[in-house]
Design a protein around this motif. Sequence first.
Motif, mmCIF file in Angstrom:
data_model
loop_
_atom_site.group_PDB
_atom_site.id
_atom_site.type_symbol
_atom_site.label_atom_id
_atom_site.label_comp_id
_atom_site.label_asym_id
_atom_site.label_seq_id
_atom_site.Cartn_x
_atom_site.Cartn_y
_atom_site.Cartn_z
ATOM 1 N N GLY A 42 0.802 -1.210 0.000
ATOM 2 C CA GLY A 42 0.000 0.000 0.000
ATOM 3 C C GLY A 42 0.840 1.267 0.000
ATOM 4 N N LEU A 43 2.073 1.158 0.489
ATOM 5 C CA LEU A 43 2.999 2.295 0.486
ATOM 6 C C LEU A 43 3.816 2.361 -0.809
ATOM 7 C CD1 LEU A 43 4.285 2.002 4.157
ATOM 8 C CD2 LEU A 43 2.810 3.794 3.239
ATOM 9 N N GLY A 44 3.495 1.474 -1.748
ATOM 10 C CA GLY A 44 4.205 1.487 -3.015
ATOM 11 C C GLY A 44 5.472 0.672 -3.047
ATOM 12 N N LEU A 45 5.718 -0.125 -2.013
ATOM 13 C CA LEU A 45 6.926 -0.945 -1.973
ATOM 14 C C LEU A 45 6.686 -2.290 -2.649
ATOM 15 C CD1 LEU A 45 8.086 -0.292 1.696
ATOM 16 C CD2 LEU A 45 8.854 0.851 -0.386
ATOM 17 N N ARG A 46 7.751 -2.840 -3.168
ATOM 18 C CA ARG A 46 7.696 -4.175 -3.770
ATOM 19 C C ARG A 46 7.871 -5.191 -2.647
ATOM 20 N NH1 ARG A 46 12.631 -3.286 -7.729
ATOM 21 N NH2 ARG A 46 13.391 -2.570 -5.695
ATOM 22 N N ALA A 47 6.772 -5.824 -2.246
ATOM 23 C CA ALA A 47 6.798 -6.715 -1.088
ATOM 24 C C ALA A 47 6.089 -8.018 -1.421
ATOM 25 C CB ALA A 47 6.117 -6.052 0.115
ATOM 26 N N ILE A 48 6.702 -9.135 -1.032
ATOM 27 C CA ILE A 48 6.078 -10.443 -1.187
ATOM 28 C C ILE A 48 6.427 -11.297 0.015
ATOM 29 C CG2 ILE A 48 6.140 -10.404 -3.722
ATOM 30 C CD1 ILE A 48 8.493 -12.355 -3.568
ATOM 31 N N GLY A 49 5.721 -12.433 0.138
ATOM 32 C CA GLY A 49 6.021 -13.419 1.165
ATOM 33 C C GLY A 49 6.385 -14.743 0.521
ATOM 34 N N ALA A 50 7.356 -15.434 1.092
ATOM 35 C CA ALA A 50 7.809 -16.732 0.586
ATOM 36 C C ALA A 50 7.529 -17.793 1.649
ATOM 37 C CB ALA A 50 9.296 -16.703 0.249
ATOM 38 N N THR A 51 6.907 -18.886 1.238
ATOM 39 C CA THR A 51 6.537 -19.954 2.160
ATOM 40 C C THR A 51 7.300 -21.228 1.827
ATOM 41 O OG1 THR A 51 4.710 -20.747 0.781
ATOM 42 C CG2 THR A 51 4.229 -18.973 2.356
ATOM 43 N N HIS A 52 7.239 -22.185 2.740
ATOM 44 C CA HIS A 52 7.950 -23.451 2.557
ATOM 45 C C HIS A 52 7.247 -24.347 1.550
ATOM 46 C CE1 HIS A 52 10.374 -26.944 3.542
ATOM 47 N NE2 HIS A 52 9.296 -27.627 3.884
ATOM 48 N N SER A 53 5.930 -24.280 1.474
ATOM 49 C CA SER A 53 5.165 -25.214 0.652
ATOM 50 C C SER A 53 4.159 -24.483 -0.219
ATOM 51 C CB SER A 53 4.420 -26.217 1.552
ATOM 52 O OG SER A 53 3.432 -25.530 2.317
ATOM 53 N N GLU A 54 3.642 -25.210 -1.215
ATOM 54 C CA GLU A 54 2.589 -24.655 -2.070
ATOM 55 C C GLU A 54 1.324 -24.413 -1.259
ATOM 56 O OE1 GLU A 54 0.840 -23.123 -5.422
ATOM 57 O OE2 GLU A 54 2.945 -23.647 -5.109
ATOM 58 N N ASP A 55 1.050 -25.284 -0.289
ATOM 59 C CA ASP A 55 -0.100 -25.073 0.589
ATOM 60 C C ASP A 55 0.047 -23.773 1.373
ATOM 61 O OD1 ASP A 55 -2.450 -25.999 2.341
ATOM 62 O OD2 ASP A 55 -0.831 -25.826 3.813
ATOM 63 N N GLY A 56 1.237 -23.516 1.905
ATOM 64 C CA GLY A 56 1.471 -22.271 2.614
ATOM 65 C C GLY A 56 1.328 -21.064 1.708
ATOM 66 N N ARG A 57 1.762 -21.198 0.450
ATOM 67 C CA ARG A 57 1.621 -20.088 -0.498
ATOM 68 C C ARG A 57 0.152 -19.759 -0.727
ATOM 69 N NH1 ARG A 57 0.094 -18.778 -5.140
ATOM 70 N NH2 ARG A 57 -0.672 -20.882 -5.529
ATOM 71 N N ARG A 58 -0.678 -20.786 -0.899
ATOM 72 C CA ARG A 58 -2.115 -20.534 -1.118
ATOM 73 C C ARG A 58 -2.740 -19.867 0.105
ATOM 74 N NH1 ARG A 58 -1.866 -25.738 -3.579
ATOM 75 N NH2 ARG A 58 -2.560 -26.672 -1.618
ATOM 76 N N ARG A 59 -2.342 -20.309 1.298
ATOM 77 C CA ARG A 59 -2.918 -19.707 2.498
ATOM 78 C C ARG A 59 -2.484 -18.257 2.659
ATOM 79 N NH1 ARG A 59 -1.071 -22.459 7.227
ATOM 80 N NH2 ARG A 59 0.355 -23.786 6.061
ATOM 81 N N LEU A 60 -1.239 -17.957 2.322
ATOM 82 C CA LEU A 60 -0.780 -16.577 2.414
ATOM 83 C C LEU A 60 -1.479 -15.706 1.381
ATOM 84 C CD1 LEU A 60 1.105 -14.399 3.515
ATOM 85 C CD2 LEU A 60 2.857 -15.196 1.915
ATOM 86 N N ALA A 61 -1.640 -16.216 0.154
ATOM 87 C CA ALA A 61 -2.342 -15.445 -0.874
ATOM 88 C C ALA A 61 -3.776 -15.152 -0.452
ATOM 89 C CB ALA A 61 -2.314 -16.202 -2.200
ATOM 90 N N ALA A 62 -4.427 -16.120 0.194
ATOM 91 C CA ALA A 62 -5.788 -15.897 0.670
ATOM 92 C C ALA A 62 -5.811 -14.849 1.774
ATOM 93 C CB ALA A 62 -6.388 -17.208 1.161
ATOM 94 N N ALA A 63 -4.797 -14.852 2.632
ATOM 95 C CA ALA A 63 -4.754 -13.880 3.728
ATOM 96 C C ALA A 63 -4.524 -12.463 3.235
ATOM 97 C CB ALA A 63 -3.665 -14.271 4.725
ATOM 98 N N THR A 64 -3.715 -12.295 2.188
ATOM 99 C CA THR A 64 -3.449 -10.953 1.656
ATOM 100 C C THR A 64 -4.489 -10.526 0.634
ATOM 101 O OG1 THR A 64 -2.009 -11.836 -0.087
ATOM 102 C CG2 THR A 64 -0.975 -11.223 2.010
ATOM 103 N N GLY A 65 -5.213 -11.503 0.091
ATOM 104 C CA GLY A 65 -6.189 -11.188 -0.938
ATOM 105 C C GLY A 65 -5.584 -10.923 -2.298
ATOM 106 N N ASP A 66 -4.321 -11.260 -2.482
ATOM 107 C CA ASP A 66 -3.634 -10.986 -3.743
ATOM 108 C C ASP A 66 -2.680 -12.138 -4.033
ATOM 109 O OD1 ASP A 66 -2.221 -10.103 -5.905
ATOM 110 O OD2 ASP A 66 -1.630 -8.188 -5.032
ATOM 111 N N PRO A 67 -2.946 -12.950 -5.085
ATOM 112 C CA PRO A 67 -2.060 -14.084 -5.375
ATOM 113 C C PRO A 67 -0.644 -13.674 -5.750
ATOM 114 C CG PRO A 67 -3.644 -13.745 -7.149
ATOM 115 C CD PRO A 67 -4.074 -12.873 -6.019
#
Length: 765
Positions: free
Chosen positions: A420-445
């Motif tokens: 929201g501040l214009g920064l390039r930010a992402i999260g990296a997870t250990h598994s594909e399942d964790g990636r899907r859960r994080l994408a759901a939490a942020t609302g942005d795949p």
Amino acid sequence: MTALPGETPGTGGTDTPQDTVSPPDTGAQEPAADAETPETPAAVAETPEGAEAPTGAADKAGTADSPSAGAGAVDPPSTDADSASPAPELSEAQAELAAQRELRERIEQRKAAKDAPIAAGAGLSGTAADLLAAVRAVESGEKAGSAFFASPAPAPRPSAPAAAAPPPRTPAPEASPVRTPQAASPEALDAVRAVLVAGGAPEALARPAVGALGEQAAELLRTDPWQLLAVPGVRPEQADGFARALLGADCGPDDSRRTAALVGWVLERAALQGHTALAADAVRAALAERAVSDPDAAVREAVEEGVALLFQEGQDDEPEQDGTADEDGLAPDADTPREPVRMLLGLDRYALAEESLADGLARLVNACEKAADWAEAAAAAPSPSAAELIRTTAAAGLVAHSGGEAARAEPAALIAAARGLGLRAIGATHSEDGRRRLAAATGDPDTAVTLAGLLSGAQGPGRDEEGALALDLLVVLDAPQLDVESAAVLVEALADGARLVLSGDPGVLGSAGAGRVFADVLAARTCPQVVSRTPDPGPIGELVSGIGIGELNQVAASGKEVVIVPVRDAGEAVHRTVQLVADSVPRAFSIPADETQVITVGHGGAAGTRALNEALKQRLNPGPGRFGGFDPGDRVVHVPAPGRAVPGVVRSADAEGLHLDCGGVPVVVPQERVESSVRHGWALSAHQAAGMRWPAAVVVLPGDAAQGLSRPWVYTAFGRGERHLSVVHGVDQALPRAVAEVPAQERTTRLRPLLEALPTSDAAS
């Protein structure tokens, strides 16, 4: 905690172990987890059945090995972390260290330059450095990209020690079909088969031998038969027999080729259990148990030959004898007890990875701009803990964040605030399942990737003109699963000024690879730390939270969220497990069988993953196993690299290989790799299940699993179910005893003292 409707609980008690769990590896940390490799034929390498080692043994090493008659213990014996080498050996050990100064010149130069700015990529070495140089050469226009694609893979050095580790692995992409690894040439395989047959070893070892030693494997094995120890699963007594068959009377227990290979083998075994280094005394003791008459000389020669590096832990240098006296008139330290000095041996790959990682983390701390004002974003955070994390990250280049499953919402809020501040930010997870859960939490795949996908370039923002990841903020979730080599590559890929947040639950099992990065960062306290105050909800959350502090509490589960199913023996445990997955859980909770995960202590044994998967396949997807034991519809786990367990489903098979669907990602496993890298996946070990969650989990604890239990194992296994947890319980009082009395065993690593010695501009909060 009650029985499910329709269940007939057993009478309790423990079964008579049919495949007893091997005792803990003395002095070893929780083993590196469940990284599967080809099972070595029984004629050369043991493949004993048994439960996972006390804190989760690696399938890579099989289950706990039983020493052969007269061979003595295999694993390095226990050494007290605070014990020092005997006093008469100190000067000799220091002389050995001095002899290694030239070998370690690069490391010492980097230590001397801590105060200087550290450029991104400067700490890389070997293959990783070559790859980064190639990327930068292409991006700068100095070379065309095609110049690198046609280049053949470099041949292994013929003079490499027998058990020397391979170069750091580059993770394979998760977002695209798995590429076929470069196949060994038929000529190399034929040559190795001839040498193996001459030495009385099975021809089936040819392919793994070429994989471990390269195209020159035949010549290496002919001149130095103990190079066979570089093949996963081969044990010293088997390599000794191979050497005797090839060399006859020209070999003996003190052959320098043998002792060098044994030193490397001992250190590789330690790395499988999470250690990046091992006390020199432990290595000497292991050599003595292998009939080496002069372990001191063997260790010294191995260090001189570059098989291992020698490190001094404790006092860095001898006190200067300049004649000065302290206030009592005594020479410095004359009567003052000095901190014990411990000599450590380690493999070059892990030593350089820890040095590079420590330098890289210091660079992030010191290079980050800390004047950013994220006050408004923090004020809008969904929870006080999320607000604290946002404020802390705004002012620091490196942050450690710890918490349970519910606390994963806080890194998600941080990522959303930064974007929201214009920064390039992402999260990296250990598994594909964790990636899907994080994408759901942020609302942005686009905000979530897997760590393997990010490092391989298959996911994420790509690289900038300097070859660094095009990121301002990277949040690594499941940080306890981060091994030291992956962490070093990741940190080197971050540009100066980027922020890194390591987030995870300190209570879960550690990484499959060597190192304890997250734990060492927390212990070193060289960066701000944010501890979440968000508790995990519901009866499962309450149960797991208690386990984390050593208490196994009975929780109120009116909705049968937690169910205990007592069993008498392993056979009944398998029967109840199948009944729960196929009937009881779907009927009571409307959770289908393919959304229920079975977790057990080991791969072998009467109720290990192999036995449970066989029973579950017969019930849920019976078939003849038309392709390597698999049929379309089988649940499987794909292990593309040691420590990475990717759940999937078999779709089809053809001449190209086994076609899998891994969370929507098509994966093709070549025929020659199916046996070594694909297992049925209805039942997993706790290490394989780390970083993932399912609507329901069934944890199986047969009587022979008692010695394999620890607090981190129970904490990890019991926390994999979101809505329901069934515990098939046959270990009687061993479960509460493990939770209360068996914490995680310490890994021997060098990262914490390296971090503590670094000059940083931030202090831990």
